[in-house]
Design a protein around this motif. Structure first.
Motif, PDB file in Angstrom:
ATOM      1  N   GLY A 233       4.480  13.812   5.395  1.00  0.00           N
ATOM      2  CA  GLY A 233       3.562  14.741   4.732  1.00  0.00           C
ATOM      3  C   GLY A 233       3.537  14.612   3.220  1.00  0.00           C
ATOM      4  N   GLU A 234       4.184  13.572   2.678  1.00  0.00           N
ATOM      5  CA  GLU A 234       4.210  13.418   1.212  1.00  0.00           C
ATOM      6  C   GLU A 234       2.987  12.669   0.695  1.00  0.00           C
ATOM      7  OE1 GLU A 234       8.177  12.177  -0.464  1.00  0.00           O
ATOM      8  OE2 GLU A 234       8.682  12.265   1.672  1.00  0.00           O
ATOM      9  N   PHE A 235       2.295  11.997   1.579  1.00  0.00           N
ATOM     10  CA  PHE A 235       1.127  11.223   1.139  1.00  0.00           C
ATOM     11  C   PHE A 235      -0.043  11.547   2.055  1.00  0.00           C
ATOM     12  CE2 PHE A 235      -1.418   7.509   0.015  1.00  0.00           C
ATOM     13  CZ  PHE A 235      -1.142   7.392  -1.344  1.00  0.00           C
ATOM     14  N   ARG A 236      -1.218  11.736   1.462  1.00  0.00           N
ATOM     15  CA  ARG A 236      -2.397  12.132   2.243  1.00  0.00           C
ATOM     16  C   ARG A 236      -2.829  11.003   3.177  1.00  0.00           C
ATOM     17  NH1 ARG A 236      -5.600  16.468   0.217  1.00  0.00           N
ATOM     18  NH2 ARG A 236      -7.225  15.688   1.602  1.00  0.00           N
ATOM     19  N   GLN A 237      -3.067  11.395   4.425  1.00  0.00           N
ATOM     20  CA  GLN A 237      -3.455  10.395   5.410  1.00  0.00           C
ATOM     21  C   GLN A 237      -4.807   9.768   5.065  1.00  0.00           C
ATOM     22  OE1 GLN A 237      -3.955  11.819   9.475  1.00  0.00           O
ATOM     23  NE2 GLN A 237      -2.778  10.063  10.171  1.00  0.00           N
ATOM     24  N   ASP A 238      -5.767  10.633   4.602  1.00  0.00           N
ATOM     25  CA  ASP A 238      -7.109  10.095   4.313  1.00  0.00           C
ATOM     26  C   ASP A 238      -7.069   9.091   3.162  1.00  0.00           C
ATOM     27  OD1 ASP A 238      -6.449  12.144   2.645  1.00  0.00           O
ATOM     28  OD2 ASP A 238      -8.224  13.382   3.031  1.00  0.00           O
ATOM     29  N   LEU A 239      -6.221   9.369   2.164  1.00  0.00           N
ATOM     30  CA  LEU A 239      -6.095   8.420   1.048  1.00  0.00           C
ATOM     31  C   LEU A 239      -5.425   7.133   1.532  1.00  0.00           C
ATOM     32  CD1 LEU A 239      -6.394   7.712  -1.957  1.00  0.00           C
ATOM     33  CD2 LEU A 239      -4.228   8.856  -2.388  1.00  0.00           C
ATOM     34  N   PHE A 240      -4.426   7.313   2.390  1.00  0.00           N
ATOM     35  CA  PHE A 240      -3.730   6.135   2.939  1.00  0.00           C
ATOM     36  C   PHE A 240      -4.718   5.203   3.638  1.00  0.00           C
ATOM     37  CE2 PHE A 240      -1.407   4.260   6.654  1.00  0.00           C
ATOM     38  CZ  PHE A 240      -0.660   3.346   5.923  1.00  0.00           C
ATOM     39  N   TYR A 241      -5.584   5.799   4.477  1.00  0.00           N
ATOM     40  CA  TYR A 241      -6.562   4.965   5.188  1.00  0.00           C
ATOM     41  C   TYR A 241      -7.564   4.315   4.232  1.00  0.00           C
ATOM     42  CZ  TYR A 241      -4.676   6.651   9.565  1.00  0.00           C
ATOM     43  OH  TYR A 241      -3.829   6.913  10.608  1.00  0.00           O
ATOM     44  N   ARG A 242      -7.861   5.017   3.141  1.00  0.00           N
ATOM     45  CA  ARG A 242      -8.799   4.457   2.151  1.00  0.00           C
ATOM     46  C   ARG A 242      -8.216   3.235   1.440  1.00  0.00           C
ATOM     47  NH1 ARG A 242     -14.215   4.941   1.726  1.00  0.00           N
ATOM     48  NH2 ARG A 242     -14.741   6.927   2.648  1.00  0.00           N
ATOM     49  N   ILE A 243      -6.917   3.319   1.141  1.00  0.00           N
ATOM     50  CA  ILE A 243      -6.347   2.197   0.373  1.00  0.00           C
ATOM     51  C   ILE A 243      -5.721   1.124   1.262  1.00  0.00           C
ATOM     52  CG2 ILE A 243      -5.938   3.517  -1.748  1.00  0.00           C
ATOM     53  CD1 ILE A 243      -3.062   3.770  -1.021  1.00  0.00           C
ATOM     54  N   ASN A 244      -5.471   1.485   2.510  1.00  0.00           N
ATOM     55  CA  ASN A 244      -4.805   0.543   3.414  1.00  0.00           C
ATOM     56  C   ASN A 244      -5.835  -0.307   4.170  1.00  0.00           C
ATOM     57  OD1 ASN A 244      -2.637  -0.654   4.733  1.00  0.00           O
ATOM     58  ND2 ASN A 244      -2.683   0.845   6.405  1.00  0.00           N
ATOM     59  N   VAL A 245      -6.858  -0.763   3.471  1.00  0.00           N
ATOM     60  CA  VAL A 245      -7.896  -1.573   4.141  1.00  0.00           C
ATOM     61  C   VAL A 245      -7.333  -2.970   4.410  1.00  0.00           C
ATOM     62  CG1 VAL A 245     -10.264  -2.414   4.006  1.00  0.00           C
ATOM     63  CG2 VAL A 245      -9.648  -0.266   2.884  1.00  0.00           C
ATOM     64  N   VAL A 246      -6.819  -3.581   3.346  1.00  0.00           N
ATOM     65  CA  VAL A 246      -6.127  -4.861   3.506  1.00  0.00           C
ATOM     66  C   VAL A 246      -4.720  -4.642   2.962  1.00  0.00           C
ATOM     67  CG1 VAL A 246      -5.988  -7.259   2.740  1.00  0.00           C
ATOM     68  CG2 VAL A 246      -8.204  -6.236   3.193  1.00  0.00           C
ATOM     69  N   ARG A 247      -3.712  -4.889   3.773  1.00  0.00           N
ATOM     70  CA  ARG A 247      -2.349  -4.677   3.298  1.00  0.00           C
ATOM     71  C   ARG A 247      -1.614  -6.008   3.199  1.00  0.00           C
ATOM     72  NH1 ARG A 247       1.674  -1.083   6.591  1.00  0.00           N
ATOM     73  NH2 ARG A 247       2.852  -2.987   6.930  1.00  0.00           N
ATOM     74  N   LEU A 248      -0.991  -6.226   2.054  1.00  0.00           N
ATOM     75  CA  LEU A 248      -0.198  -7.439   1.865  1.00  0.00           C
ATOM     76  C   LEU A 248       1.242  -7.017   1.616  1.00  0.00           C
ATOM     77  CD1 LEU A 248      -2.620  -9.289  -0.614  1.00  0.00           C
ATOM     78  CD2 LEU A 248      -2.464  -9.627   1.852  1.00  0.00           C
ATOM     79  N   ASP A 249       2.151  -7.541   2.417  1.00  0.00           N
ATOM     80  CA  ASP A 249       3.567  -7.200   2.249  1.00  0.00           C
ATOM     81  C   ASP A 249       4.307  -8.370   1.615  1.00  0.00           C
ATOM     82  OD1 ASP A 249       3.768  -4.560   3.439  1.00  0.00           O
ATOM     83  OD2 ASP A 249       3.143  -5.562   5.290  1.00  0.00           O
ATOM     84  N   ILE A 250       4.985  -8.094   0.488  1.00  0.00           N
ATOM     85  CA  ILE A 250       5.781  -9.155  -0.140  1.00  0.00           C
ATOM     86  C   ILE A 250       7.236  -8.956   0.283  1.00  0.00           C
ATOM     87  CG2 ILE A 250       6.423 -10.279  -2.298  1.00  0.00           C
ATOM     88  CD1 ILE A 250       4.058  -9.111  -3.638  1.00  0.00           C
ATOM     89  N   PRO A 251       7.771  -9.923   1.019  1.00  0.00           N
ATOM     90  CA  PRO A 251       9.157  -9.747   1.451  1.00  0.00           C
ATOM     91  C   PRO A 251      10.132  -9.845   0.271  1.00  0.00           C
ATOM     92  CG  PRO A 251       8.281 -11.861   2.213  1.00  0.00           C
ATOM     93  CD  PRO A 251       7.178 -11.177   1.502  1.00  0.00           C
ATOM     94  N   PRO A 252      11.270  -9.131   0.344  1.00  0.00           N
ATOM     95  CA  PRO A 252      12.241  -9.236  -0.753  1.00  0.00           C
ATOM     96  C   PRO A 252      12.837 -10.645  -0.825  1.00  0.00           C
ATOM     97  CG  PRO A 252      13.143  -7.976   1.081  1.00  0.00           C
ATOM     98  CD  PRO A 252      11.715  -8.235   1.399  1.00  0.00           C
TER      99      PRO A 252
END
Lengths: 142, 453
Positions: free
Chosen positions: B283-302
């Motif tokens: 509940g710390e981050f808005r779901q609707d905003l998450f879906y808006r920005i999570n269109v293309v997700r790139l993960d950089i491994p450590p």
């Protein structure tokens, strides 16, 4: 004035970037007050090569071919560079001493036509074959 | 023109001959093209003053041939042409004798290697996006997406631990696309309190608050048709999340003290070192905003998950910082590599870069060696939580990824995958079993298996 000439077999060394020996001459009113030979660091270590010259407080460098990034480092360090010079080192030095050094008379082959900036002359209009012209970080065509 | 001359004129390798006094006696057309020196100017001159190679003074192949009588083949170096350009070349030499066996001089052929080096550079570019370099499979997958991502206006979310190079990747996306000539504006959302972040991002009008003496445009507008990079997006407050959601939905911003919305043309790239999906759950981050920005997700491994990148990163960073500091530190002692690869690098690439920068300052030769290692990397002092385990598991992970990739590429056909990997199919089968790689049913041995994934 402190003049440096890269020498090899009594002539101006063909390529400054790898030249092994530097003749360092101190001149005062047309007279030589000091004349020494210095070894330049072996290998292609450009920074240490240029820092030898700046450490010796060289005013003028006369040398053979020099690659562009190195030329820029030298001029950025405040050194006046006469590059792409060939011939007997002794003769060039004499000409300097007498104030009669005419760079054009000592140009290396292919370096005398259509000068476009200091130390850089275009060749005799010969075509080049699709070479990738990049000169390393920071290089910008002048 | 006799046939020998005609042949010499037609080939693409440069050829010149010298007399025993090192004066050039012939110079073919390709030699003119490569060196930029005409035949008329070259003939009769000292070869070293025409050829101007890095080998002339200390490693002249022609001199060695003339003194030993032996041919030299494919010695490499560079020449400096009349425009000051270094041209990589490979040279071969031979001695010329007359009919009585007397030495007439020498012949040198040389080949312009610029195109080969350029192709090698292009190959290297496969492992590179902007300043980000990596050979690891996980990063290769990210790199493969970049061209498509860069050419679209889609919002991108980059996730990765601190120091992994999220901003570098964002810049890479920006410079790979059509927006490269427009501004790249980076804002660290976690570093600013809400009211300051709001005025920074959206701008304000004169008199909007005490001290607002004139109009100021926000970062979204300042970026024009470029890119806005919102770093630490996971750290913004709930109130700010609502405002950002509005920007993403409406594609407009309303400066403080104004009622007039201003259109936003910039592309938005967000980044965070936190797990946004988990923040949504808690509940710390808005779901609707998450879906808006999570269109293309790139993960950089450590970095600890891709130790195979460390040698290449070291090379790149050494080159970068030795140039910046104007010193000649060219390489590192190979003996320190296992320590560097075994270290956990909690600060990731940024920590590695700091190490390189520091090592260059303190190194006493042109080699980064054992004595340049900081305490935390030295054995027994650093974070080597199971060094052996880390290396072993890293090796196993890499092997597993490579095998899986090859199997996927070949529709799980083991023979074809083994061929791609350069091993026998029984070796592949043994490794699949040992590494516990699951194979689908039916596997690639069935007749309807399709090639490609």
């Amino acid at each position: 004035m402190r003049l440096a000439i890269t020498v090899w077999n009594g002539r101006i060394a063909p390529v400054f970037d790898v030249a092994g020996t530097l003749r360092l001459v101190e001149m005062d009113e047309g007279r030589v007050t000091a004349d020494n030979l210095l070894s330049l660091p072996p290998g292609g270590g450009v920074f240490s090569r240029v820092s030898v010259l700046t450490g010796q407080r060289i005013d003028v460098l006369v040398c053979g071919a020099v690659s562009r990034p190195v030329h820029r480092m030298l001029t950025d360090s405040g050194i006046q560079v006469h590059s792409f010079v060939s011939g007997e080192a002794k003769e060039v030095l004499e000409a300097f001493l007498h104030g009669s050094f005419d760079e054009k008379a000592y140009f290396m082959p292919g370096c005398g036509v259509g000068r476009n900036r200091q130390g850089r002359r275009r060749g005799a209009g010969l075509s080049r074959r699709g070479r990738n012209r990049s000169f390393g970080p920071g290089w910008k065509e002048v | 023109m006799d046939s020998t001359k005609a042949i010499l004129e037609s080939i693409s390798d440069g050829v010149f001959t010298v007399d025993p006094q090192w004066k050039i006696t012939s110079f073919n057309r390709a030699a003119e093209e490569i060196t930029g020196v005409s035949r008329e100017e070259a003939v009769g001159r000292e070869c070293s003053e025409v050829f101007r190679s890095s080998m002339c003074e200390t490693a002249c192949a022609l001199r060695e041939s003339m003194s030993t009588g032996k041919q030299i083949r494919c010695q490499t170096g560079y020449i400096v042409d009349s425009e000051g350009e270094r041209i990589p070349v490979s040279v071969s030499t031979a001695v010329l004798f007359d009919e009585n066996g007397k030495i007439l001089g020498g012949a040198e052929t040389f080949r312009d290697l610029s195109e080969i080096e350029s192709l090698q550079d292009q190959l290297q570019d496969r492992y590179k996006v902007g300043d980000l370099v990596s050979r690891s499979l996980a990063m290769q997958k990210v790199f493969q997406l970049i061209p498509a991502v860069a050419s679209s206006p889609t919002t991108v979310l980059i996730q990765g631990e601190t120091g992994t190079g999220k901003e570098v990747l964002a810049r890479g996306i920006h410079t790979s696309g059509s927006r490269r000539d427009e501004p790249f504006v980076a804002v660290n959302c976690g570093a600013l309190p809400d009211n300051l972040l709001e005025s920074e991002l959206f701008g304000y009008r004169k008199g909007a608050f005490t001290g607002a003496a004139s109009n100021r445009e926000g970062r979204f507008v300042a970026a024009g048709g470029g890119t806005v990079f919102l770093d630490e997006i996971g750290d913004v407050s709930s109130a700010m999340q609502v405002k950002l959601l509005r920007v993403l939905q409406e594609k407009t911003v309303t400066p403080l003290g104004s009622n007039e919305p201003v259109p936003v043309e910039a592309r938005i790239i967000c980044a965070t070192n936190r797990d946004l999906a988990a923040l949504v759950k808690s509940g710390e981050f808005r779901q609707d905003l998450f879906y808006r920005i999570n269109v293309v997700r790139l993960d950089i491994p450590p970095l600890r998950e891709r130790p195979e990148d460390i040698p290449q990163l070291l090379d790149v960073l050494l080159k970068k910082h030795s140039f910046a500091q104007r010193v000649d530190v060219k390489s590192y002692d190979p003996q320190i590599l296992p320590l560097l690869m075994g270290y956990s690098w909690p600060g990731n690439v940024r920590e590695l870069e700091n190490f390189v920068e520091r090592a260059i300052v303190f190194s006493r030769g042109n080699l980064v060696s054992f004595r340049d290692l900081p305490n935390e990397i030295l054995p027994g002092k650093g974070d080597y939580s199971s060094v052996v385990g880390t290396l072993r598991s890293a090796k196993a992970d890499t092997e597993k990824q490579m095998i899986l990739q090859a199997l996927e590429n070949n529709g799980f056909n083991r023979t074809a995958a083994a061929e791609e990997l350069g091993v026998h199919k029984t070796t592949l089968y043994r490794r699949v079993k040992a590494l516990g790689i699951p194979l689908p049913e039916p596997d690639g041995r069935s007749k309807n298996a399709t090639k490609g994934s």
